[in-house]
Design a protein around this motif. Structure first.
Motif, PDB file in Angstrom:
ATOM      1  N   GLU A  80      21.605  35.265  43.438  1.00  0.00           N
ATOM      2  CA  GLU A  80      22.339  34.363  44.335  1.00  0.00           C
ATOM      3  C   GLU A  80      23.745  34.161  43.739  1.00  0.00           C
ATOM      4  O   GLU A  80      23.873  33.638  42.624  1.00  0.00           O
ATOM      5  CB  GLU A  80      21.561  33.045  44.449  1.00  0.00           C
ATOM      6  CG  GLU A  80      22.312  31.903  45.094  1.00  0.00           C
ATOM      7  CD  GLU A  80      22.926  32.258  46.443  1.00  0.00           C
ATOM      8  OE1 GLU A  80      22.224  32.803  47.303  1.00  0.00           O
ATOM      9  OE2 GLU A  80      24.145  31.988  46.609  1.00  0.00           O
ATOM     10  N   PRO A  81      24.805  34.576  44.454  1.00  0.00           N
ATOM     11  CA  PRO A  81      26.161  34.476  43.884  1.00  0.00           C
ATOM     12  C   PRO A  81      26.564  33.055  43.477  1.00  0.00           C
ATOM     13  O   PRO A  81      27.291  32.869  42.502  1.00  0.00           O
ATOM     14  CB  PRO A  81      27.060  34.992  45.009  1.00  0.00           C
ATOM     15  CG  PRO A  81      26.169  35.786  45.903  1.00  0.00           C
ATOM     16  CD  PRO A  81      24.797  35.227  45.785  1.00  0.00           C
ATOM     17  N   GLU A  82      26.092  32.035  44.226  1.00  0.00           N
ATOM     18  CA  GLU A  82      26.435  30.651  43.847  1.00  0.00           C
ATOM     19  C   GLU A  82      25.845  30.320  42.475  1.00  0.00           C
ATOM     20  O   GLU A  82      26.471  29.608  41.672  1.00  0.00           O
ATOM     21  CB  GLU A  82      25.929  29.654  44.907  1.00  0.00           C
ATOM     22  CG  GLU A  82      26.640  29.763  46.241  1.00  0.00           C
ATOM     23  CD  GLU A  82      28.146  29.545  46.122  1.00  0.00           C
ATOM     24  OE1 GLU A  82      28.574  28.729  45.292  1.00  0.00           O
ATOM     25  OE2 GLU A  82      28.896  30.218  46.863  1.00  0.00           O
ATOM     26  N   ALA A  83      24.631  30.821  42.217  1.00  0.00           N
ATOM     27  CA  ALA A  83      23.992  30.572  40.909  1.00  0.00           C
ATOM     28  C   ALA A  83      24.756  31.288  39.803  1.00  0.00           C
ATOM     29  O   ALA A  83      24.885  30.779  38.680  1.00  0.00           O
ATOM     30  CB  ALA A  83      22.534  31.034  40.954  1.00  0.00           C
ATOM     31  N   LEU A  84      25.288  32.469  40.131  1.00  0.00           N
ATOM     32  CA  LEU A  84      26.051  33.221  39.122  1.00  0.00           C
ATOM     33  C   LEU A  84      27.294  32.431  38.690  1.00  0.00           C
ATOM     34  O   LEU A  84      27.632  32.362  37.505  1.00  0.00           O
ATOM     35  CB  LEU A  84      26.464  34.593  39.678  1.00  0.00           C
ATOM     36  CG  LEU A  84      27.325  35.438  38.733  1.00  0.00           C
ATOM     37  CD1 LEU A  84      26.537  35.835  37.475  1.00  0.00           C
ATOM     38  CD2 LEU A  84      27.851  36.682  39.431  1.00  0.00           C
ATOM     39  N   LYS A  85      27.984  31.833  39.652  1.00  0.00           N
ATOM     40  CA  LYS A  85      29.178  31.043  39.303  1.00  0.00           C
ATOM     41  C   LYS A  85      28.811  29.957  38.296  1.00  0.00           C
ATOM     42  O   LYS A  85      29.523  29.725  37.316  1.00  0.00           O
ATOM     43  CB  LYS A  85      29.766  30.375  40.560  1.00  0.00           C
ATOM     44  CG  LYS A  85      30.352  31.327  41.586  1.00  0.00           C
ATOM     45  CD  LYS A  85      30.845  30.519  42.787  1.00  0.00           C
ATOM     46  CE  LYS A  85      31.172  31.390  43.971  1.00  0.00           C
ATOM     47  NZ  LYS A  85      31.403  30.634  45.209  1.00  0.00           N
ATOM     48  N   LEU A  86      27.663  29.280  38.539  1.00  0.00           N
ATOM     49  CA  LEU A  86      27.245  28.196  37.637  1.00  0.00           C
ATOM     50  C   LEU A  86      26.869  28.727  36.258  1.00  0.00           C
ATOM     51  O   LEU A  86      27.185  28.113  35.237  1.00  0.00           O
ATOM     52  CB  LEU A  86      26.042  27.450  38.244  1.00  0.00           C
ATOM     53  CG  LEU A  86      26.362  26.532  39.420  1.00  0.00           C
ATOM     54  CD1 LEU A  86      25.089  25.994  40.051  1.00  0.00           C
ATOM     55  CD2 LEU A  86      27.246  25.356  38.955  1.00  0.00           C
ATOM     56  N   VAL A  87      26.189  29.890  36.230  1.00  0.00           N
ATOM     57  CA  VAL A  87      25.804  30.472  34.932  1.00  0.00           C
ATOM     58  C   VAL A  87      27.053  30.750  34.101  1.00  0.00           C
ATOM     59  O   VAL A  87      27.117  30.434  32.910  1.00  0.00           O
ATOM     60  CB  VAL A  87      24.954  31.750  35.132  1.00  0.00           C
ATOM     61  CG1 VAL A  87      24.852  32.552  33.834  1.00  0.00           C
ATOM     62  CG2 VAL A  87      23.563  31.387  35.635  1.00  0.00           C
ATOM     63  N   TRP A  88      28.081  31.314  34.740  1.00  0.00           N
ATOM     64  CA  TRP A  88      29.316  31.586  33.980  1.00  0.00           C
ATOM     65  C   TRP A  88      29.985  30.280  33.559  1.00  0.00           C
ATOM     66  O   TRP A  88      30.534  30.186  32.460  1.00  0.00           O
ATOM     67  CB  TRP A  88      30.278  32.462  34.780  1.00  0.00           C
ATOM     68  CG  TRP A  88      29.927  33.934  34.797  1.00  0.00           C
ATOM     69  CD1 TRP A  88      29.787  34.720  35.903  1.00  0.00           C
ATOM     70  CD2 TRP A  88      29.706  34.804  33.666  1.00  0.00           C
ATOM     71  NE1 TRP A  88      29.484  36.014  35.534  1.00  0.00           N
ATOM     72  CE2 TRP A  88      29.433  36.094  34.166  1.00  0.00           C
ATOM     73  CE3 TRP A  88      29.705  34.611  32.279  1.00  0.00           C
ATOM     74  CZ2 TRP A  88      29.162  37.191  33.344  1.00  0.00           C
ATOM     75  CZ3 TRP A  88      29.433  35.701  31.454  1.00  0.00           C
ATOM     76  CH2 TRP A  88      29.168  36.965  31.985  1.00  0.00           C
TER      77      TRP A  88
END
Ligand SMILES: Cc1cc2nc3c(=O)[nH]c(=O)nc-3n(C[C@H](O)[C@H](O)[C@H](O)COP(=O)(O)OP(=O)(O)OC[C@H]3O[C@@H](n4cnc5c(N)ncnc54)[C@H](O)[C@@H]3O)c2cc1C
Length: 408
Positions: free
Chosen positions: A99-107
């Motif tokens: 999920e791209p939104e989750a990727l933003k948070l991981v970074w």
């Protein structure tokens, strides 16, 4: 000019390569500034896509070839149910769909030890940033160019390969809700694209529509904007508009002709058009198709890859060429170093030094993260020893990468 930040390492560009570079730099104890022109981290991985390739090589044993920070990103996404592994239709190896939104948070989480500057463009020769409050100076002895366009290398006068006629096309992706993917197989979809392609003006007759982490929501990578140069500001603007026009044509085709898509809703087109290829560094080593296909290794390998050459510039289809005997090859540190004098500069990600064909294999996000981790680690080592990145001891670099979980 006022100085906004002064430290050890500047990373320009917060995509897969830049984020991994910044995390690696900070974990090595260096003071790092990560500058990103958008308002979020993740770059193309967050704005355009939802599947990491390059972590696994294709073939019967399908080994994992990227570890370190990149794999940590995947593990964090798996842990929150925000990613799953998915076999690739064309045999590029297992992908990690997220999920791209989750990727933003991981970074955001992983860059906690980094000074992050969003909505700012690195300019000048890499020593200035343009922000909403005007232009400021930024100072550090080492800069990692992870802009994807080798923009800072080019601005600083390092040799780069200009985009030419053999340039991979750009793609606007989109997501649709309310789709029943089980109603049409991938082969049936391709047959329908062939049949109705001319009537709807579909530029590409293959491509991918795949499931996401959400039921009924699919991600579509179908459009193909060819013949425009992403480093020409006016052509890039035309490409954005053409990509949206094509996405609209594909949505109409899917709704009207493809079983399972009758009630589909367009949830959004990609935040920006996806650029596969633009400027590439002319480095101390230029990775070639022969290096890729022969599965060649190098004494200064800092990342590993098993992905095939995936060339989208061949008309409406795609050309795939595989590494011999299901092998893998090494990406040398020299592909990240400018060929001629460019003090303090390392390049990482899709603007690595490679030919058009080799680039079409080495550009997946798994490899971009691995190159970023190597560039960031090398930058920190250069600062530690007050040396140029080109003079970093590659055995020490490789030792540190391995100790941090990288697969070389
Ligand atoms: C349509 C398409 C489909 C693809 N499919 C896949 C796939 O399924 N799986 C896969 O693994 N790979 C895929 N790729 C390849 C892969 O996505 C890219 O090669 C990779 O994301 C590049 O990562 P990067 O970090 O080098 O660059 P990017 O992720 O593009 O990051 C560069 C960042 O730098 C920023 N920037 C640029 N200039 C400046 C500046 N001057 N100052 C500050 N910031 C700046 C940009 O805003 C951007 O965020 C695809 C690529 C495209 C275009």
């Amino acid at each position: 000019m006022n100085v906004l930040w002064e430290g050890d390492v500047i990373v320009a560009g917060g995509g897969s390569a830049g984020c991994a570079a910044a995390v690696a730099t900070a974990r090595s104890g260096a003071r790092c500034l990560l500058v990103e022109s958008a308002g979020y981290l993740g770059g193309t991985g967050a704005a355009v896509l939802d599947t990491f390739y390059g972590f696994y090589a294709p073939g019967p044993t399908s080994p994992r070839v990227v570890g370190g920070i990149g794999w940590e990103v995947c593990e964090r996404l798996f842990a929150t149910g925000s990613a799953f592994e998915r076999p690739n239709t064309y045999g590029a190896g297992t992908g990690v769909t997220y999920e791209p939104e989750a990727l933003k948070l991981v970074w955001d989480e992983l860059t906690a030890g980094v000074t992050v500057l969003l909505h700012a463009r690195v300019c000048g020769t890499g020593d200035e940033v343009e922000t909403v409050a005007g232009r400021f100076a930024i100072r550090a002895p080492v800069l990692v160019d992870a802009t994807g366009d080798a923009e800072i290398a080019w601005r600083a006068g390092a040799a780069v390969e200009r985009p030419g006629m053999r340039l991979q096309p750009m793609t606007t992706t989109f997501r649709l809700g309310g789709v029943d993917l089980s109603a049409t197989s991938a082969a049936e979809l391709r047959a329908l694209m062939e049949e109705a392609g001319d009537a709807y003006g579909l530029a590409r007759r293959d491509g991918s529509v795949h499931r996401t982490v959400h039921d009924g929501i699919v991600h579509a990578n179908l459009t193909r904007v060819s013949g425009l140069d992403p480093t020409d500001p006016l052509e890039l603007s035309r490409a954005e508009r053409e990509g949206r026009r094509q996405a609209d044509a594909y949505v109409r085709f899917l709704r009207e002709k493809v079983p399972g898509y009758g009630s589909a809703v367009l949830l959004g087109t990609s935040i920006r058009i996806g650029v596969r290829e633009s400027r590439r560094l002319k480095g101390r080593y230029v990775l070639t198709a022969e290096d890729v296909l022969a599965g060649r290794d190098h004494p200064d390998t800092i990342a590993r890859c098993g992905a095939p050459i995936e060339d989208h510039d061949a008309g409406a289809g795609t050309r795939w060429e595989y590494v011999r005997d299901h092998g893998t090859y090494g990406i040398p540190y020299r592909c990240l170093l400018p060929a001629a004098e460019a003090p303090g500069l390392v390049v990482a990600g899709r603007s690595l030094s490679a030919t058009h064909d080799a680039h079409a294999s080495a550009r997946s996000m798994g490899q971009c993260m691995a190159m970023g981790e190597a560039a960031g680690t090398a930058a920190a080592l250069a600062v530690e020893s007050a040396a140029e990145p080109a003079d970093v001891d590659v055995d020490v670099l490789r030792g540190r990468l391995r100790a941090n979980g990288a697969i070389l």
